[in-house]
Design an enzyme around this catalytic site. Sequence first.
Site, PDB file in Angstrom:
ATOM      1  CG  HIS A   1      -1.695  -1.216   1.442  1.00 45.03           C
ATOM      2  ND1 HIS A   1      -2.942  -1.474   0.913  1.00 45.03           N
ATOM      3  CD2 HIS A   1      -1.352  -2.328   2.136  1.00 45.03           C
ATOM      4  CE1 HIS A   1      -3.340  -2.682   1.291  1.00 45.03           C
ATOM      5  NE2 HIS A   1      -2.390  -3.223   2.024  1.00 45.03           N
TER       6      HIS A   1
ATOM      7  CB  SER B   1      13.500  22.601 -15.176  1.00 48.87           C
ATOM      8  OG  SER B   1      12.725  23.776 -15.340  1.00 48.87           O
TER       9      SER B   1
ATOM     10  CE  LYS C   1      12.051  19.659 -10.746  1.00 52.66           C
ATOM     11  NZ  LYS C   1      10.857  19.978 -11.561  1.00 52.66           N
TER      12      LYS C   1
ATOM     13  CD  GLU D   1       9.186  12.433 -15.284  1.00 55.06           C
ATOM     14  OE1 GLU D   1       8.189  13.134 -15.139  1.00 55.06           O
ATOM     15  OE2 GLU D   1      10.335  12.902 -15.397  1.00 55.06           O
TER      16      GLU D   1
END
Length: 487
Positions: A174, A295, A301, A308
């Site tokens: 979970h 970024s 970043k 992804e």
Amino acid sequence: MKTRKNLRPAGDTLGAAPIAKPWGGRFSEKTAASVEAFTASIHFDCRLFRQDIAGSCAHARMLARQGLISEAERDLIVNGLTAIEQEIADGCFVFRPELEDIHMNIEKALVERIGPAGEKLHTGRSRNDQVALDLRLYLREETGRLDALLTDLQKAFVRLGRRYLGAAMPGYTHLQRAQPVLVTHHLLAYYEMFGRDRARLADGLQRINVMPLGSAALAGTGLPIDRAAVARDLGFPAITANSMDAVGDRDFVVEFVAACALIQVHLSRLAEELVLWASQEFGFVEIADRFCTGSSIMPQKKNPDIPELIRGKSGRVIGNLMALLTLLKGLPLTYNRDLQEDKEAVFDTVDTVGQCLALAAELLTGLFFRLEVLDAATRGGYMTATDLADYLVVKKLPFRSAHAVVGRIVAFCVEQGRELTELALDELRVFSPLIEADVFAVLSVAGSIDSRQSLGGTSGQTVALALAQAEAALGLQPAAGVDRGGS
Ligand code: ARG
């Protein structure tokens, strides 16, 4: 192969007379340009040129053996096709959309090159069994290529597992901290998943590897062909049993893409974990800079774009599977032109999964676990609570009562902002007099992990064995020392 560049737009006949269709006999009008553009598949099925030529050569050899063409004609055909294959490979073959597909483009080029002998190639054959053959040859090769990529990925997991052998991390259910596990145990879970993917592909190969040529348009042929000879020539261990099924069947394509969809889902689960682990919130791993991007606005970043994109591309492959199933569901027997729509789904699947598998394996070489973070995370979260319950069970308390006792201890710890290991023996004994000084061995992370010696469990011993077995299965030499690389 730069096939797109070699494409002439449909209808562009460069001032020359329109090319006669191989099937033009019964038609009195020339095909509308819009129809030529709409029906053409050459801009994607040109990918099948090698398979198409291999199948045609085998077919020609069989025709000669059966006396349907002469040996001289066979040689003309095979040499002509070999030259065309070279031309396509070199990127100097001009594909003609008005010739619809790879089959007619190659056949027409052959006729132009060798004359009447070329017109005999299509004897006892239809594009319907021809395209089925090409697809089977293609997927047979791709199955082998994907198996190699999956094996490389398994090796990457095993190497990483060897590097971090002994390190502990939180195991989750979970997405809540559940029980401490070995990092290597977690990594070997992926070894298993991708191993099942290999088994699924190998299983599907049995149904891909069946020779359909000789089914002709749908009903077989009256000409004295020898299907077994073609199967032997092309290395097929089996021959399709029903000509109608053979030209209308794409189950083997669905199975292949389904296996790929599951591969991609496994990759996506891995990707999701990497994204989470690389976040500031987890901080479990560092992904090497060469696998990250920045970024354009936020200078600080460092983004995990590779995982992804792998996660995102699963949508494509699952979509391709749905497209194929939907394509087939309403089709009457046997061949229908709808089936031409299968190829882009297959090619996109092969490209996407192949790329993602290769990238995932590469990325694992630049993945570093932050052991100090893992260590701190493993100590928090009351993850040895189950061990404490089991400890009470050994002392003859029924498991449900033990569960309740430990639940109360955890609630006490939460209230106090302390970990289980920070409680004194006296404090613990308030909850159960069965608890004695030996409890602290049970509450430690190492004690917890090492107690899990059940088959397939996370103890150091079982994991070391599983790792050694994986290394042996992959033909890897275990590394001499434990080098943890980065941090
Ligand atoms: N391009 C077609 C396909 O991919 C080849 C078979 C065409 N057969 C036909 N009778 N039109 O399915």
